[in-house]
Scaffold this motif. Structure first.
Motif, mmCIF file in Angstrom:
data_model
loop_
_atom_site.group_PDB
_atom_site.id
_atom_site.type_symbol
_atom_site.label_atom_id
_atom_site.label_comp_id
_atom_site.label_asym_id
_atom_site.label_seq_id
_atom_site.Cartn_x
_atom_site.Cartn_y
_atom_site.Cartn_z
ATOM 1 N N TRP A 64 -6.124 33.510 15.737
ATOM 2 C CA TRP A 64 -5.220 32.398 15.385
ATOM 3 C C TRP A 64 -5.067 31.413 16.537
ATOM 4 O O TRP A 64 -4.978 31.793 17.693
ATOM 5 N N ASN A 65 -5.047 30.134 16.208
ATOM 6 C CA ASN A 65 -4.820 29.037 17.145
ATOM 7 C C ASN A 65 -5.898 28.950 18.230
ATOM 8 O O ASN A 65 -5.639 28.476 19.336
ATOM 9 N N GLY A 66 -7.116 29.461 17.874
ATOM 10 C CA GLY A 66 -8.230 29.335 18.801
ATOM 11 C C GLY A 66 -8.233 30.317 19.941
ATOM 12 O O GLY A 66 -8.971 30.140 20.925
ATOM 13 N N TYR A 104 -4.969 31.985 24.923
ATOM 14 C CA TYR A 104 -4.963 30.763 24.137
ATOM 15 C C TYR A 104 -5.411 29.581 25.001
ATOM 16 O O TYR A 104 -5.228 29.588 26.226
ATOM 17 N N ASN A 143 -4.070 26.806 25.530
ATOM 18 C CA ASN A 143 -2.977 26.157 26.256
ATOM 19 C C ASN A 143 -2.420 27.004 27.399
ATOM 20 O O ASN A 143 -1.456 26.620 28.064
ATOM 21 N N GLU A 188 6.350 26.930 20.769
ATOM 22 C CA GLU A 188 4.889 26.759 20.732
ATOM 23 C C GLU A 188 4.183 27.952 20.115
ATOM 24 O O GLU A 188 3.174 27.799 19.424
ATOM 25 N N TRP A 189 4.672 29.118 20.352
ATOM 26 C CA TRP A 189 3.951 30.307 19.859
ATOM 27 C C TRP A 189 4.776 31.122 18.874
ATOM 28 O O TRP A 189 4.343 31.398 17.758
ATOM 29 N N ALA A 203 3.471 31.963 14.972
ATOM 30 C CA ALA A 203 2.466 33.048 15.030
ATOM 31 C C ALA A 203 2.501 33.884 13.759
ATOM 32 O O ALA A 203 3.580 34.250 13.272
#
Length: 392
Positions: free
Chosen positions: A277-279, A298, A300, A385-386, A390
């Motif tokens: 998830w999310n790259g 991640y 980021n 952000e997470w 998630a």
């Protein structure tokens, strides 16, 4: 002077003739080259009768007589041999047909026979009182021929019948064995007589065909139970085939961490790498304490670690480590405004690295925890952000 008889006068008596006997004119003599007649035929007058000698028999007739006698002896001997054999003739019309469950052998009934014994080559395979027999033990992928012997109620047996036409039996099914080697499943099986190639499927999906080796490696099947099937193919014979199967629980690409991947499939992805998830790029990790772990980085800079514990003791030991840090805040977490889903621990407000640690109340997830951190960011930034999006 005496005077001779007058010319033309009849001659006088010969010296051997008696006086006064009539004169017999002289007979001319037989020429020297003339055959005189033989003795008179038949018995002498007054003698006993003797039959004439029989005519000599020809040699050709003699040989015909001898030949006829020999043929008579041979026929008589054959009849005697047949009688000694019990008078049971051998079966005729023996034929074999390959069936899914064996080889069916048939023949014509024999008069006087009460049973029949069937032979595959020189091997007796069974006895029956019928004129058909199913050989369920015929070796697979092999050319075989059958003969039949008839017997009567007295136990007399015939000669073996003429062998029926050869048939090639169906190949036997392989018996595959599956072993787990890391993320891979290794299949092996014994060679099958008569098989030239093998094919492999997993859950009905073709994996390989025209294999000549008796092994196959499935490098990375998905986590869970799978059914593998191996098919032996007799390409050069009758074109027959037979399949054998085996069930195996594959660890999946995550191997020892497969239960984490099963519990959080969207979060960590199907396999190690960058499909999370999310790259995120995820890989297995070594937990301390714990049974298995997956760590994800991640783009980021956020770090996430999902841990699976062997029991509640390991989980509680980890919770004690977290709560022992200075300034840790304790609470619960939930989805939106719903009921609490687990316990929550967050780092102190002035911590250099913001982190969050959660456990689960849900049955089946009580032995899992998730830890996230984001260096250089605040607790609220990590949450927004997470944590807020998630998929867990």
């Amino acid at each position: 002077m005496p005077v001779g008889p007058p010319v033309g006068a009849p001659p006088g008596p010969q010296a051997w003739q008696p006086p006064g006997a009539p004169l017999v004119p002289p007979q001319p003599g037989a020429p020297a080259w003339e055959q005189r007649p033989g003795p008179p035929a038949g018995p002498p007058p007054g003698g006993p009768f003797a039959p004439p000698p029989s005519a000599a028999r020809s040699r050709k007739g003699l040989w015909w007589s001898i030949g006829a006698a020999v043929v008579a002896l041979l026929v008589a001997g054959g009849v005697l041999f047949f009688v000694l054999m019990g008078g049971v003739e051998p079966p005729t019309g023996v034929n074999a047909t390959v069936q899914p469950d064996g080889v069916s052998v048939t023949w014509t009934a024999v008069e006087g026979a009460s049973s029949y014994e069937v032979f595959r080559g020189d091997t007796s395979v069974g006895t029956t009182d019928q004129t058909t027999f199913l050989d369920t033990e015929a070796p697979g992928g092999t050319e075989v021929r059958y003969t039949v012997v008839a017997a009567n109620q007295d136990g007399d047996r015939s000669e073996a019948s003429a062998a029926g036409p050869a048939v090639i039996t169906t190949v036997d099914a392989p018996t595959p064995v599956a072993t787990v080697d890391g993320a891979a499943v290794q299949l092996t099986w014994e060679p099958v007589t008569g098989a030239e190639t093998y094919a492999v499927t997993r859950d009905g999906e073709s994996l390989a065909g025209d294999l000549t080796e008796t092994t196959y490696l499935d490098p990375e099947p998905s986590f869970g139970d799978h059914a593998y099937e191996v098919t032996a193919v007799d390409a050069d014979g009758e074109g027959s085939s037979a399949s054998g199967s085996v069930q195996v629980s594959a660890p999946g690409p995550w191997v020892e961490a497969n239960e984490i991947a099963t519990a959080f499939p969207e979060l960590v992805g199907d396999s190690p790498g960058g499909d999370a998830w999310n790259g995120a790029s995820c890989a297995t990790a070594t937990p301390d304490p714990g049974q298995a772990a997956i760590s994800c980085d991640y783009p980021n800079g956020i770090l996430m670690v999902v841990v699976q514990y062997a029991d509640t003791g390991q989980r509680d030991a980890r919770v004690a480590e977290v709560t022992g840090q200075a300034g840790v805040q304790t609470g619960t977490w939930s989805y939106g405004s719903g009921a609490a889903q687990g316990d929550l621990w967050v780092s102190a407000a002035d911590a250099a690295i913001a982190w969050r640690f959660i456990t689960f109340y849900e049955s089946g997830r009580e032995l899992f925890s998730i830890y996230t951190e984001w260096e250089g960011h605040s607790q609220d930034q990590l949450r927004d952000e997470w944590f807020a999006g998630a998929p867990f």
